[in-house]
Enzyme design. Structure first.
Site, PDB file in Angstrom:
ATOM      1  N   HIS A  98      -7.506   2.721   2.732  1.00 10.85           N
ATOM      2  CA  HIS A  98      -6.952   4.026   2.268  1.00 10.85           C
ATOM      3  C   HIS A  98      -7.525   3.778   0.518  1.00 10.85           C
ATOM      4  O   HIS A  98      -8.108   5.166  -0.314  1.00 10.85           O
ATOM      5  CB  HIS A  98      -5.848   3.601   2.091  1.00 10.85           C
ATOM      6  CG  HIS A  98      -4.257   3.786   3.302  1.00 10.85           C
ATOM      7  ND1 HIS A  98      -3.635   3.179   3.722  1.00 10.85           N
ATOM      8  CD2 HIS A  98      -5.155   4.520   4.610  1.00 10.85           C
ATOM      9  CE1 HIS A  98      -3.336   3.662   5.064  1.00 10.85           C
ATOM     10  NE2 HIS A  98      -3.833   4.904   4.921  1.00 10.85           N
ATOM     11  N   HIS A 111     -28.791  -7.177  -2.607  1.00 13.59           N
ATOM     12  CA  HIS A 111     -29.365  -8.182  -3.619  1.00 13.59           C
ATOM     13  C   HIS A 111     -29.977  -8.981  -2.371  1.00 13.59           C
ATOM     14  O   HIS A 111     -29.257  -9.368  -1.322  1.00 13.59           O
ATOM     15  CB  HIS A 111     -28.446  -8.759  -4.583  1.00 13.59           C
ATOM     16  CG  HIS A 111     -28.930  -9.699  -5.719  1.00 13.59           C
ATOM     17  ND1 HIS A 111     -29.858  -9.662  -5.961  1.00 13.59           N
ATOM     18  CD2 HIS A 111     -28.321 -11.288  -4.805  1.00 13.59           C
ATOM     19  CE1 HIS A 111     -29.846 -10.855  -6.431  1.00 13.59           C
ATOM     20  NE2 HIS A 111     -29.092 -12.261  -6.437  1.00 13.59           N
ATOM     21  N   CYS A 113       0.584   2.947   3.564  1.00 10.49           N
ATOM     22  CA  CYS A 113       1.108   2.159   4.602  1.00 10.49           C
ATOM     23  C   CYS A 113       1.545   0.603   4.209  1.00 10.49           C
ATOM     24  O   CYS A 113       2.134   0.850   3.288  1.00 10.49           O
ATOM     25  CB  CYS A 113      -0.493   1.625   5.851  1.00 10.49           C
ATOM     26  SG  CYS A 113      -1.315   0.402   4.918  1.00 10.49           S
ATOM     27  N   CYS A 166       0.811  -1.620   0.236  1.00  9.73           N
ATOM     28  CA  CYS A 166      -0.264   0.408   0.035  1.00  9.73           C
ATOM     29  C   CYS A 166       0.776   0.929   0.190  1.00  9.73           C
ATOM     30  O   CYS A 166       2.153   1.581   1.097  1.00  9.73           O
ATOM     31  CB  CYS A 166      -1.009  -0.002   1.037  1.00  9.73           C
ATOM     32  SG  CYS A 166      -2.222   1.817   1.071  1.00  9.73           S
ATOM     33  N   CYS A 221     -35.753  -9.374  -6.417  1.00 10.75           N
ATOM     34  CA  CYS A 221     -35.255 -10.838  -6.386  1.00 10.75           C
ATOM     35  C   CYS A 221     -35.597 -10.525  -4.302  1.00 10.75           C
ATOM     36  O   CYS A 221     -35.843 -11.635  -4.163  1.00 10.75           O
ATOM     37  CB  CYS A 221     -33.100 -10.263  -6.012  1.00 10.75           C
ATOM     38  SG  CYS A 221     -32.903  -8.574  -5.394  1.00 10.75           S
ATOM     39  N   CYS A 247      -4.935  -0.749  -0.038  1.00  9.92           N
ATOM     40  CA  CYS A 247      -5.048  -0.757   0.772  1.00  9.92           C
ATOM     41  C   CYS A 247      -6.152  -0.878   0.697  1.00  9.92           C
ATOM     42  O   CYS A 247      -7.254   0.049   0.383  1.00  9.92           O
ATOM     43  CB  CYS A 247      -4.815  -1.260   1.843  1.00  9.92           C
ATOM     44  SG  CYS A 247      -5.010  -0.090   3.332  1.00  9.92           S
TER      45      CYS A 247
END
Length: 797
Positions: free
Chosen positions: A181, A757, A151, A148, A282, A168
């Site tokens: 991030h 969903h 980080c 990342c 649905c 990340c």
């Protein structure tokens, strides 16, 4: 493929006629043939009683007078009822020479995995994919060694497809996996699409749209990856370039609930028919699959199919019982769930690469009727499955025919005990309910350390005006949720006008009766600090066997003193009270801006409309107070019903129920035309007390006899209703033991009940089956801990 239409006549029950005689036969019937006019509903794709279509073996027959369509099994029923003799026969014929071409066109590319048993997710194509901007900043992504940019994390990394940033992702269920991030970068820069590194293969990759808040497809993914030096056709799809299995792959709620990545075997036959998604339908499909797995509903509708179809009104598309029976038969008959049969030609072309397709049936006609005049369910937006379940139960109650009422299996009584904190006196009341709502007992989470860490981060983020990371998945013991259901609940403003006290009482709830089928809703949805609806990311260890015997109501106990009979007043400003007392507000005059302000807080739209109406259009703040007072009432989310408007007690959105005698004034109108009273009563009951449809029903039933079995049953039911009105005995309940077993559950994916969903899992013939719209497969890992609604059946004692 060709579709052919031809007129034919059905004189004397539809005997076959030679083509040369057909023109002569049509002459006497020409006056009955109509040309569709503007406003006529023309049904040419689906039978009113079944899911036959022009593609079916027998094709479809369209009445040239009513423009209703019928399959081969039902066309003579319509002829006998109406006397209409001329129908247009629609039949699609497949030209065999096109089979090979269609097979080639539908075959997958050499770079696509050929796995006939793998469940395929149908993701939407991102609206940003076609015109995605990519910066020429010279960024090239190496084949391994990623981390990342903000980080040191080296897993769950996402490549932004606009500027090539590697960042990340968000937290996983156990609080590991990322610091969010990638999401922060989107909020800073607005670059919408990212691809997960480690998932890129020649077949595709996991692409996420921050702007659209969900997984998406990028049809130009190879080109977008090539911009950063990634050759999609030569990647191996390993996490951070590693080739071993040391790193456990992480999965999302969507993948777990839909059992993605597992080989799921398609299932066919009776009870294994899927429902096509009509666009955010649905929620309806999941509820109806669960409903028609219950024997009482199967018997009430499918078991009474001939009688319901024979006594349906002239337009069966506008009759609830007909459409329920049609849907139930479509799901349970197996007629529309058959494994594909390959001809020798198809086998030669497709060989073993052919993948069986599950087409399912389309609930379009059913949805159109049950959602008619309902502003939410009639839309194409996603809805709450729990609200639709209650809406359906209400329709079943109102449209009962005879003594059958399958919704009785859900009905139970709740005893509510309220104790005044000042006088210590108590009040016991009972109310009817159809599902048990369980609160999420967050304080009982087994991963408290993660939740505490999240709360500290939340406060820091709020102070620094930074985005919040996603809540970690809390692991909640089911016993804690069950205990929270019956624990004392503080009652604010408890009869404040009488006691002049705040927080003056506590309320507890218990079962005064145990239903035959217990529906449990996990209340996962709440409001954030900014009043934006959000969903608890929780996992609850729902048991297969459930014992709620200890929640049996106990009634007034020795030593308890009852509170005086004082009802809480409804406080309405004087000006609006006068308006309500002197004249009714027309429903069309309801202040929709106030309604939407309340709806945006997450309250059901119907409740918002009622709040604005009953507070006299005096603004959202006053209506909000009405909601707080009434939100625990069982009909809180039901459509607005206005006494005296459109008939006593008539609903603005619905018709009068069938469980009472038809209104005498309507019966009198029909009898004044020369018809017998029993004819009028039967016709009105069969048509939901609609005068116009009742007259059609009488004219379409010349064979009516006073002593018919149907009439006897209807009269018996009427007598029972009259006796019930004369001597009320309370609502009918099917009490029994408190032992239950789980047989179905509905899961929700997404951040709100109004998005995402729904998927249904049902236990049939000893094994779990997943119903994901039109796809029906044997379940391998049913995610029972992530459900939203659970269906339990009573275990006989």
């Amino acid at each position: 493929m060709q579709r052919r239409g031809a007129l034919f006549s059905v004189p004397g029950g539809g005997r076959k006629m030679a083509a040369g005689d057909l023109g002569e036969l049509l002459v006497p019937h020409m006056p009955t043939i109509r040309v569709p006019r503007s406003g006529d509903r023309v049904y040419k794709n689906e039978c009113a009683f079944s899911y036959d279509s022009p593609n079916s073996e027998g094709g479809l027959y369209v009445c040239m007078n009513t423009f209703l369509a019928f399959g081969r099994e039902h066309v003579e029923r319509h002829f006998r009822k109406t006397g209409q003799s001329v129908y247009m026969h629609l039949k699609r014929h497949m030209r065999e020479v096109t089979i090979a071409c269609d097979a080639v066109l539908s075959s997958k590319s050499p770079y696509t995995k050929q796995d006939p048993d793998t469940w395929e997710n149908e993701l939407p194509v991102s609206k940003y994919a076609n015109n995605l901007a990519q910066l020429d900043n010279g960024v090239r992504i190496p084949p391994s060694g990623w981390k990342c940019a903000r980080c040191d994390l080296r897993e769950n990394l996402w490549l932004n497809l606009t500027d090539g940033s590697v960042l990340c992702g968000k937290w996983f269920f156990d609080s590991s996996g990322g610091n969010g991030h990638a999401l922060e970068h989107f909020r800073d820069m607005g670059y919408p699409l990212a691809v997960k590194l480690g998932t890129i293969t020649p077949d595709g990759a996991d692409v996420y749209s921050f702007q659209e808040e969900g997984p998406v497809l990028d049809p130009h993914l190879a080109k977008h990856l090539a911009h950063f030096g990634i050759d999609m056709l030569h990647t191996n799809g390993t996490e951070n370039g590693l080739r071993d299995n040391d790193i456990k792959p992480r999965v999302s709620e969507w993948e777990v609930i839909q059992e993605s990545g597992t080989k799921l075997k398609p299932m066919y036959g009776p009870g294994y028919t899927g429902l096509k998604n009509l666009g955010n339908s649905c929620y309806l499909s999941s509820v109806m699959q669960a409903i028609f797995s219950i024997p009482e509903f199967q018997r009430a509708y499918v078991g009474n199919l001939p009688r319901i179809f024979d006594y349906s009104p002239l337009d069966p598309t506008q009759d609830f019982n007909t459409q329920m029976t049609k849907l139930g038969h479509g799901l349970l008959s197996g007629q529309y769930s058959k494994p594909p049969v390959k001809s020798e030609l198809i086998e030669q072309v497709m060989k073993e690469e052919h993948k069986p397709q599950q087409n399912g049936i389309s609930p379009r006609m059913f949805k159109a009727f049950v959602s008619k005049s309902h502003p939410e369910f009639s839309s194409n937006r996603q809805q709450d499955a729990q609200e639709f379940f209650l809406h359906l139960v209400n329709l079943v109650e109102r449209n009962r025919i005879g003594s059958e009422n399958p919704s009785d299996v859900f009905r139970f009584l709740v005893e509510e005990r309220i104790q005044c904190c000042q006088t210590r006196k108590v009040r016991y009341t009972e109310r009817v309910d159809y599902l048990m709502q369980l609160p999420v007992a967050m304080e009982a989470a087994t991963n408290k350390d993660e939740l505490i860490a999240y709360e500290l981060m939340r406060r820091e983020a709020e102070a620094n005006r930074r985005p919040l990371p996603e809540l970690v998945r809390a692991k909640i013991p089911f016993s804690a949720c069950l205990q929270a259901f019956a624990e004392p609940d503080n009652v604010d403003d408890f009869w404040s006008s009488a006691l002049q006290a705040k927080s003056a009482g506590v309320k507890t709830s218990r079962f005064a009766s145990f239903p035959e089928y217990l529906v449990v809703q996990i209340k996962k949805f709440t409001f954030g600090l900014d009043w934006v609806p959000r969903k608890f990311d929780v996992s609850i260890d729902m048991p297969d066997l459930l014992d709620i015997s200890h929640l049996r109501a106990r009634g007034l106990q020795p030593g308890e003193e009852e509170l005086p009979d004082i009802s809480p007043p409804i406080v309405i400003p004087d000006d609006s009270k006068d308006r309500l007392m002197n004249q009714l507000i027309d429903p069309s005059d309801i202040d929709e801006s106030s309604v939407m302000q309340l709806a945006e807080m997450g309250f059901p739209l119907e409740a918002c409309r009622k709040a604005v109406y009953f507070t006299g259009n005096t603004g959202a703040e006053v209506a909000f107070n009405w909601i707080i007072v009434h939100m625990e009432e069982p009909d809180f989310a039901e459509p607005l019903a206005i006494p005296g408007y459109g008939g006593a007690g008539a609903s603005v959105y619905g018709a009068t129920g069938l469980d009472n005698q038809p209104p005498e004034e309507i019966v009198a109108i029909i009898t004044s035309m020369g018809f017998q009273r029993n004819q009028a009563v039967q016709a009105l009951r069969a048509t939901n007390h609609n005068l116009e449809r009742a007259l059609d029903w009488i004219f379409s039933h010349p064979e009516f006899e006073e002593d018919s079995d149907f009439m006897i049953e209807m009269e018996n039911n009427a007598n029972a209703n009259i006796m019930s009105e004369a001597k009320p005995e309370g609502p009918r309940v099917k009490d029994g033991s408190g032992m239950y077993e789980l047989f179905a559950f509905i899961s929700h994916m997404g951040t709100s009940t109004m998005s995402g969903h729904y998927v249904c899992h049902i236990k049939k013939e000893g094994r779990w089956v997943i119903y994901n719209d039109h796809k029906v497969c044997a379940s391998e890992r049913p995610p029972k801990d992530l459900g939203y609604m659970y269906f339990y059946r009573r275990i006989p004692s």
